[in-house]
Design a protein around this motif. Structure first.
Motif, PDB file in Angstrom:
ATOM      1  N   THR A   8      32.897  35.284  42.049  1.00  7.79           N
ATOM      2  CA  THR A   8      33.426  33.928  41.889  1.00  7.79           C
ATOM      3  C   THR A   8      33.427  33.605  40.410  1.00  7.79           C
ATOM      4  OG1 THR A   8      32.544  33.274  44.036  1.00  7.79           O
ATOM      5  CG2 THR A   8      33.124  31.505  42.514  1.00  7.79           C
ATOM      6  N   LEU A   9      34.573  33.160  39.911  1.00  4.55           N
ATOM      7  CA  LEU A   9      34.704  32.778  38.506  1.00  4.55           C
ATOM      8  C   LEU A   9      35.141  31.322  38.423  1.00  4.55           C
ATOM      9  CD1 LEU A   9      36.624  35.878  37.075  1.00  4.55           C
ATOM     10  CD2 LEU A   9      34.158  35.433  36.984  1.00  4.55           C
ATOM     11  N   GLU A  10      34.871  30.707  37.292  1.00 10.65           N
ATOM     12  CA  GLU A  10      35.362  29.350  37.037  1.00 10.65           C
ATOM     13  C   GLU A  10      36.864  29.427  36.776  1.00 10.65           C
ATOM     14  OE1 GLU A  10      33.504  26.527  37.271  1.00 10.65           O
ATOM     15  OE2 GLU A  10      31.957  27.895  37.989  1.00 10.65           O
ATOM     16  N   ASP A  11      37.588  28.404  37.160  1.00 13.81           N
ATOM     17  CA  ASP A  11      39.029  28.318  36.938  1.00 13.81           C
ATOM     18  C   ASP A  11      39.263  27.750  35.544  1.00 13.81           C
ATOM     19  OD1 ASP A  11      41.753  28.172  37.098  1.00 13.81           O
ATOM     20  OD2 ASP A  11      41.817  26.667  38.686  1.00 13.81           O
ATOM     21  N   GLN A  12      39.087  28.627  34.541  1.00 17.37           N
ATOM     22  CA  GLN A  12      39.260  28.215  33.148  1.00 17.37           C
ATOM     23  C   GLN A  12      39.638  29.423  32.298  1.00 17.37           C
ATOM     24  OE1 GLN A  12      35.401  26.576  32.291  1.00 17.37           O
ATOM     25  NE2 GLN A  12      34.522  28.533  31.732  1.00 17.37           N
ATOM     26  N   PRO A  13      40.266  29.175  31.149  1.00 20.91           N
ATOM     27  CA  PRO A  13      40.681  30.272  30.280  1.00 20.91           C
ATOM     28  C   PRO A  13      39.498  31.153  29.883  1.00 20.91           C
ATOM     29  CG  PRO A  13      41.667  28.212  29.544  1.00 20.91           C
ATOM     30  CD  PRO A  13      40.667  27.854  30.600  1.00 20.91           C
ATOM     31  N   GLY A  14      39.718  32.448  29.901  1.00 20.27           N
ATOM     32  CA  GLY A  14      38.719  33.405  29.431  1.00 20.27           C
ATOM     33  C   GLY A  14      37.914  34.081  30.523  1.00 20.27           C
ATOM     34  N   GLU A  15      37.917  33.545  31.741  1.00 18.54           N
ATOM     35  CA  GLU A  15      37.102  34.131  32.800  1.00 18.54           C
ATOM     36  C   GLU A  15      37.616  35.519  33.200  1.00 18.54           C
ATOM     37  OE1 GLU A  15      34.020  32.326  34.708  1.00 18.54           O
ATOM     38  OE2 GLU A  15      34.264  32.619  32.547  1.00 18.54           O
ATOM     39  N   GLY A  16      38.927  35.667  33.318  1.00 26.41           N
ATOM     40  CA  GLY A  16      39.496  36.984  33.626  1.00 26.41           C
ATOM     41  C   GLY A  16      39.208  37.975  32.514  1.00 26.41           C
ATOM     42  N   ALA A  17      39.282  37.507  31.267  1.00 26.19           N
ATOM     43  CA  ALA A  17      38.976  38.369  30.129  1.00 26.19           C
ATOM     44  C   ALA A  17      37.517  38.811  30.175  1.00 26.19           C
ATOM     45  CB  ALA A  17      39.263  37.634  28.825  1.00 26.19           C
ATOM     46  N   ARG A  18      36.616  37.898  30.514  1.00 26.17           N
ATOM     47  CA  ARG A  18      35.192  38.237  30.589  1.00 26.17           C
ATOM     48  C   ARG A  18      34.957  39.337  31.630  1.00 26.17           C
ATOM     49  NH1 ARG A  18      30.200  35.285  32.891  1.00 26.17           N
ATOM     50  NH2 ARG A  18      31.696  34.043  34.072  1.00 26.17           N
ATOM     51  N   CYS A  34      42.679  41.158  43.105  1.00 21.39           N
ATOM     52  CA  CYS A  34      43.329  40.069  43.830  1.00 21.39           C
ATOM     53  C   CYS A  34      42.506  38.820  43.567  1.00 21.39           C
ATOM     54  CB  CYS A  34      43.366  40.393  45.313  1.00 21.39           C
ATOM     55  SG  CYS A  34      44.012  39.070  46.347  1.00 21.39           S
ATOM     56  N   ALA A  35      43.131  37.753  43.110  1.00 21.47           N
ATOM     57  CA  ALA A  35      42.390  36.534  42.793  1.00 21.47           C
ATOM     58  C   ALA A  35      43.178  35.311  43.224  1.00 21.47           C
ATOM     59  CB  ALA A  35      42.120  36.464  41.290  1.00 21.47           C
ATOM     60  N   PHE A  36      42.431  34.289  43.635  1.00 16.01           N
ATOM     61  CA  PHE A  36      43.059  33.011  43.909  1.00 16.01           C
ATOM     62  C   PHE A  36      42.093  31.902  43.538  1.00 16.01           C
ATOM     63  CE2 PHE A  36      41.195  34.622  47.798  1.00 16.01           C
ATOM     64  CZ  PHE A  36      40.481  33.547  48.306  1.00 16.01           C
ATOM     65  N   MET A  37      42.667  30.827  43.011  1.00 15.59           N
ATOM     66  CA  MET A  37      41.879  29.699  42.522  1.00 15.59           C
ATOM     67  C   MET A  37      42.022  28.524  43.475  1.00 15.59           C
ATOM     68  SD  MET A  37      40.684  30.960  39.825  1.00 15.59           S
ATOM     69  CE  MET A  37      41.007  32.622  39.271  1.00 15.59           C
ATOM     70  N   GLU A  38      40.909  27.824  43.673  1.00 16.62           N
ATOM     71  CA  GLU A  38      40.925  26.641  44.523  1.00 16.62           C
ATOM     72  C   GLU A  38      39.702  25.798  44.194  1.00 16.62           C
ATOM     73  OE1 GLU A  38      40.558  25.580  49.239  1.00 16.62           O
ATOM     74  OE2 GLU A  38      41.568  27.428  48.689  1.00 16.62           O
ATOM     75  N   GLY A  39      39.921  24.532  43.948  1.00 14.31           N
ATOM     76  CA  GLY A  39      38.812  23.613  43.734  1.00 14.31           C
ATOM     77  C   GLY A  39      37.971  23.899  42.503  1.00 14.31           C
ATOM     78  N   GLY A  40      38.569  24.451  41.465  1.00 18.39           N
ATOM     79  CA  GLY A  40      37.845  24.679  40.216  1.00 18.39           C
ATOM     80  C   GLY A  40      37.162  26.026  40.098  1.00 18.39           C
ATOM     81  N   THR A  41      37.208  26.836  41.157  1.00 25.39           N
ATOM     82  CA  THR A  41      36.641  28.181  41.082  1.00 25.39           C
ATOM     83  C   THR A  41      37.651  29.182  41.622  1.00 25.39           C
ATOM     84  OG1 THR A  41      35.591  28.053  43.258  1.00 25.39           O
ATOM     85  CG2 THR A  41      34.250  27.397  41.356  1.00 25.39           C
ATOM     86  N   GLY A  42      37.401  30.428  41.318  1.00 21.01           N
ATOM     87  CA  GLY A  42      38.281  31.480  41.792  1.00 21.01           C
ATOM     88  C   GLY A  42      37.511  32.546  42.530  1.00 21.01           C
ATOM     89  N   SER A  43      38.064  32.979  43.655  1.00 20.38           N
ATOM     90  CA  SER A  43      37.539  34.131  44.381  1.00 20.38           C
ATOM     91  C   SER A  43      38.321  35.346  43.905  1.00 20.38           C
ATOM     92  CB  SER A  43      37.718  33.958  45.884  1.00 20.38           C
ATOM     93  OG  SER A  43      36.942  32.885  46.340  1.00 20.38           O
ATOM     94  N   VAL A  44      37.598  36.341  43.421  1.00 20.84           N
ATOM     95  CA  VAL A  44      38.236  37.510  42.834  1.00 20.84           C
ATOM     96  C   VAL A  44      37.739  38.763  43.553  1.00 20.84           C
ATOM     97  CG1 VAL A  44      38.649  38.810  40.715  1.00 20.84           C
ATOM     98  CG2 VAL A  44      38.312  36.324  40.606  1.00 20.84           C
ATOM     99  N   HIS A  45      38.673  39.529  44.095  1.00 23.93           N
ATOM    100  CA  HIS A  45      38.367  40.825  44.693  1.00 23.93           C
ATOM    101  C   HIS A  45      38.749  41.890  43.674  1.00 23.93           C
ATOM    102  CE1 HIS A  45      37.554  39.619  48.865  1.00 23.93           C
ATOM    103  NE2 HIS A  45      38.356  38.610  48.582  1.00 23.93           N
TER     104      HIS A  45
END
Length: 131
Positions: A8-18, A34-45
């Motif tokens: 789970t990542l925050e829905d903000q710039p730089g999280e994918g880079a991290r 595979c990632a999708f964002m909802e409610g300020g966070t992202g579920s990333v597989h």
């Protein structure tokens, strides 16, 4: 053996880079994502071949691995006839008719399909007859 890691990542710039930089620095290749964002966070597989190395790299970067799932990864589908409408529907129907539930599915590099099912062993045997 490839594994799907859920983070789970925050829905903000730089999280994918991290995430990508942590795995890249550790020499862990991202086979699929595979990632999708909802409610300020992202579920990333994240599909990786080195789950222990990936887990260590992610946790070292402050990213918690929420789940690790055994998955089926199809071989690359070089046959253009397999990259046509209806192929997934046929696969899903064959699994359903065998009483096998799909809990996770996404397409990754080299036109491969990633599946987690209620019975990966039987699903693998069944899908091999279709390829």
């Amino acid at each position: 053996m490839a594994k799907d890691l859920l983070v789970t990542l925050e829905d903000q710039p730089g999280e994918g880079a991290r995430l990508g930089e942590a795995l890249g620095t550790a020499g862990v290749n991202i086979e699929g994502l595979c990632a999708f964002m909802e409610g300020g966070t992202g579920s990333v597989h994240v599909l990786v071949d080195d789950p222990a190395g990936a887990r260590a790299a992610l946790e070292g970067a402050g990213i918690t691995v929420d789940a690790e799932t055994d998955v089926i990864v199809s071989p690359a589908l070089p046959d253009p006839d397999l990259d046509t409408p209806g192929v997934f529907g046929g696969m899903a129907r064959a699994l359903a008719d065998a009483g096998i539930n799909i809990s996770l599915v996404y397409v990754v590099s080299r036109n491969r399909v990633v599946l987690a099912t209620s019975d990966n062993q039987r699903a693998t045997q069944l899908l091999q007859t279709m390829m």
